[in-house]
Design an enzyme around this catalytic site. Structure first.
Site, PDB file in Angstrom:
ATOM      1  N   GLY A 198      43.034  50.599  39.664  1.00  0.00           N
ATOM      2  CA  GLY A 198      41.071  50.351  40.414  1.00  0.00           C
ATOM      3  C   GLY A 198      41.870  49.943  41.825  1.00  0.00           C
ATOM      4  O   GLY A 198      42.337  49.702  42.365  1.00  0.00           O
ATOM      5  N   SER A 199      40.287  49.280  42.408  1.00  0.00           N
ATOM      6  CA  SER A 199      40.125  48.729  43.693  1.00  0.00           C
ATOM      7  C   SER A 199      41.345  47.235  43.369  1.00  0.00           C
ATOM      8  O   SER A 199      41.092  46.802  42.547  1.00  0.00           O
ATOM      9  CB  SER A 199      38.971  49.031  44.191  1.00  0.00           C
ATOM     10  OG  SER A 199      38.180  48.152  43.488  1.00  0.00           O
ATOM     11  N   THR A 200      41.422  46.793  44.794  1.00  0.00           N
ATOM     12  CA  THR A 200      42.020  45.554  45.188  1.00  0.00           C
ATOM     13  C   THR A 200      41.285  44.936  45.010  1.00  0.00           C
ATOM     14  O   THR A 200      41.182  43.506  44.477  1.00  0.00           O
ATOM     15  CB  THR A 200      42.317  45.724  46.404  1.00  0.00           C
ATOM     16  OG1 THR A 200      43.837  46.627  46.041  1.00  0.00           O
ATOM     17  CG2 THR A 200      42.733  44.081  46.624  1.00  0.00           C
ATOM     18  N   VAL A 223      38.475  44.630  42.806  1.00  0.00           N
ATOM     19  CA  VAL A 223      38.340  44.359  41.581  1.00  0.00           C
ATOM     20  C   VAL A 223      39.725  43.784  40.450  1.00  0.00           C
ATOM     21  O   VAL A 223      39.581  43.268  39.632  1.00  0.00           O
ATOM     22  CB  VAL A 223      37.715  45.451  41.463  1.00  0.00           C
ATOM     23  CG1 VAL A 223      36.852  45.602  39.193  1.00  0.00           C
ATOM     24  CG2 VAL A 223      36.183  46.129  41.877  1.00  0.00           C
ATOM     25  N   GLY A 224      40.959  44.403  41.224  1.00  0.00           N
ATOM     26  CA  GLY A 224      41.551  44.008  40.554  1.00  0.00           C
ATOM     27  C   GLY A 224      42.024  42.557  40.294  1.00  0.00           C
ATOM     28  O   GLY A 224      42.616  41.491  39.927  1.00  0.00           O
ATOM     29  N   GLU A 234      47.371  48.504  39.140  1.00  0.00           N
ATOM     30  CA  GLU A 234      47.506  49.407  40.535  1.00  0.00           C
ATOM     31  C   GLU A 234      46.663  48.847  41.046  1.00  0.00           C
ATOM     32  O   GLU A 234      45.714  49.273  40.547  1.00  0.00           O
ATOM     33  CB  GLU A 234      48.116  50.821  39.406  1.00  0.00           C
ATOM     34  CG  GLU A 234      49.103  51.714  40.279  1.00  0.00           C
ATOM     35  CD  GLU A 234      48.107  52.310  41.142  1.00  0.00           C
ATOM     36  OE1 GLU A 234      47.517  52.382  42.289  1.00  0.00           O
ATOM     37  OE2 GLU A 234      47.928  53.643  40.655  1.00  0.00           O
TER      38      GLU A 234
END
Length: 515
Positions: free
Chosen positions: A261-263, A265-266, A283
């Site tokens: 997902g998005s950086t 949220v990551g 990822e």
């Protein structure tokens, strides 16, 4: 109410989520929503207090799915089911795991129409993208099936007489898989296939934007014959995402976490996992650089750039966002690419005549449009597209982009690509690496030796020479560097992500100890 304002909401409506996902309903009557239950311990079941949420079509704003909205108590139930199934599943023979994964691959293809119906309505994707998702998802299951006999150990030399020393791989335990909406079948299957091949059980957290599509993956695995509790599927209302994810990561039985997902949220997932000392595979976002050297085959470069930038409306982590072109070939390349981009119009994917479908929300289209406006306001040239209407945006190409513009460094995740002109190979490499992301990249040039040398200096986990930035194969080590995450999905590289490597010794002689 606009579609962007009606994407999803929590509801206490009394529906029957135990019916699971029913794609046949949509095929009989397109006005009826899909119903997506939880899958816990092999049973389709409602969330606590029958809580549900709604997902609306980004194309029409109509109700697409009514999905079970899991609570912290539902998380506990799923974790207990996965933990209970682990001892038996971890001892299942490689051949049996292979058989079931191969059955899942076949069943996924058999239900291609159902997946396409759900994915079209929930994400606004084109039928071509839906079809590609199903086919690659099936290949991922097949590749994972082949890896079941590769979970092997090795002999390690020992300094002690009479001691045999082994490095042994064993299943890690319960794995939490969190997949996004943009390639829901590919990324959903990828998040769980290798975990299952290695003998782990799984809790799969569906995306709030495609709960029916993700629930169908659980249904396929159930139909393939996976034992109860080996795969569990949780969906949650958007407002409850943080609570549900933290409860899942924190649960003692969860031993591995993978998130795509998005950086933004990551980073949160990584922080929560670190607090609980849980290993995670991330990822995340990307802003792929596409380098056009002065000896590039311009026709091939144009084709690859257009595909990489605009397939699935640019909503792919590997999408070509920065086209770095050397001055010697810039005029020809940019002119030919602009002609191609001008033909790529967006529209209702159900009509089957538009190469570009809807973005995931109207708000996403407005955000991308703001990046375009910022660039034009600072001196960039709009060559094609640029306008957004509701969730639709035609393919957009901007020339003369500089570092002062937001689009130079911000991930757009939309159908827009930026031309950055450079005067030398060294400058091209510098610009390519002037980015926080590092997932995919591409280099076009006829001098293969030079192109390989350039590729070796690009800071990305993936780099393609003379082909598009968007590419995926089940057996390759897939992942990024820098803000694009860490760890690798795919093939032998993924074995390390989903197993524990243990040191085991066997002594055949009496020991000698100082005490």
């Amino acid at each position: 109410m606009a579609s962007s304002e009606r994407n999803s909401q929590t509801s206490t409506a009394r529906v029957d989520p135990t019916r699971g996902v029913e794609p046949a309903l949509a095929l009989r009557n397109e006005q009826q929503p899909f119903l997506a239950s939880l899958l816990i311990g092999g049973e389709a079941c409602p969330a606590e207090k029958d809580a549900v949420f709604e997902r609306r079509s980004p194309v029409s704003g109509e109700l697409a799915t009514i999905a079970a909205a899991a609570s912290a108590d539902d998380v506990q139930r799923a974790a207990r089911a996965a933990a209970a199934a682990f001892p038996g599943w971890s001892r299942t023979s490689p051949s049996e795991r292979r058989r079931l994964l191969e059955a899942a691959a076949r069943r996924l293809m058999e239900r291609k129409a159902d997946f396409t119906a759900a994915m079209l309505r929930e994400t606004g994707a084109t039928e071509a993208w839906c079809s590609f998702n199903v086919e690659l998802g099936s290949e991922i299951f097949i590749d994972a099936a082949g890896m079941t006999t590769m979970v092997a150990g090795s002999m390690v030399p020992s300094n002690r007489p009479g001691v045999q020393s082994f490095a042994m791989r064993q299943p890690a335990g319960v794995c939490l898989a969190i997949a996004p909406w943009n390639a829901p079948i590919i990324l959903g299957v990828r998040s769980i296939a290798m975990a299952l091949a290695c003998g782990n059980t799984v809790i799969f957290k569906a995306s709030e934007l495609c709960p029916a599509t993700h629930r169908l993956i659980g249904e396929v695995l159930t139909e393939a014959g996976f034992p109860a509790g080996v795969v569990n599927v949780i969906s949650n209302a958007p407002a409850d995402a943080s609570l549900v994810v933290e409860a899942l990561i924190a649960h003692p039985v969860v031993r591995r976490v993978n998130f795509t997902g998005s950086t933004r949220v990551g980073r949160i997932v990584a922080q929560v996992a670190a607090r609980h000392l849980k290993r995670c595979l991330l990822e995340l976002g990307g802003k792929a650089a596409f380098l056009v050297l002065d000896d590039a085959d311009i026709g091939e470069a144009v084709k690859a750039a257009a595909f990489g930038a605009y397939f699935n409306q640019g909503q792919i982590c590997m999408s070509t966002e920065r086209i770095i072109v050397m001055d010697e070939v810039a005029e020809e390349f940019v002119g030919r690419l602009a002609e191609k981009v001008a033909t790529l119009k967006s529209g209702d994917p159900a009509r089957g005549i538009f190469p570009i479908g809807a973005m995931i929300t109207a708000e996403s289209a407005r955000r991308v449009r703001s990046l375009v406006e910022d660039a034009i306001g600072k001196g960039a040239t709009l060559l094609a597209g640029g306008e957004a209407h509701d969730a639709f945006m035609d393919a957009t190409l901007i020339d003369n982009v500089t570092r002062s513009m937001r689009i130079y460094r911000e991930e757009s995740f939309g159908p827009v690509s930026a031309i950055i002109r450079v005067s030398s190979v060294e400058e091209a490499i510098t610009v390519a690496n002037d980015c926080e992301y590092g997932l995919s990249g591409a280099v076009f040039g006829r001098d293969i030796g030079r192109a390989l040398e350039v590729a070796s200096r690009i800071e990305s986990g993936i780099c393609h020479i003379n082909s598009a930035t968007v590419a995926d194969e089940p057996q390759v080590p897939f992942g990024g560097v820098k803000a694009s995450g860490y760890g690798r999905f795919g093939g032998a590289a993924a074995l390390d992500e989903f197993t524990e490597l243990r040191w085991v010794t066997l002594s055949t002689m009496p020991g000698s100890y100082p005490l």
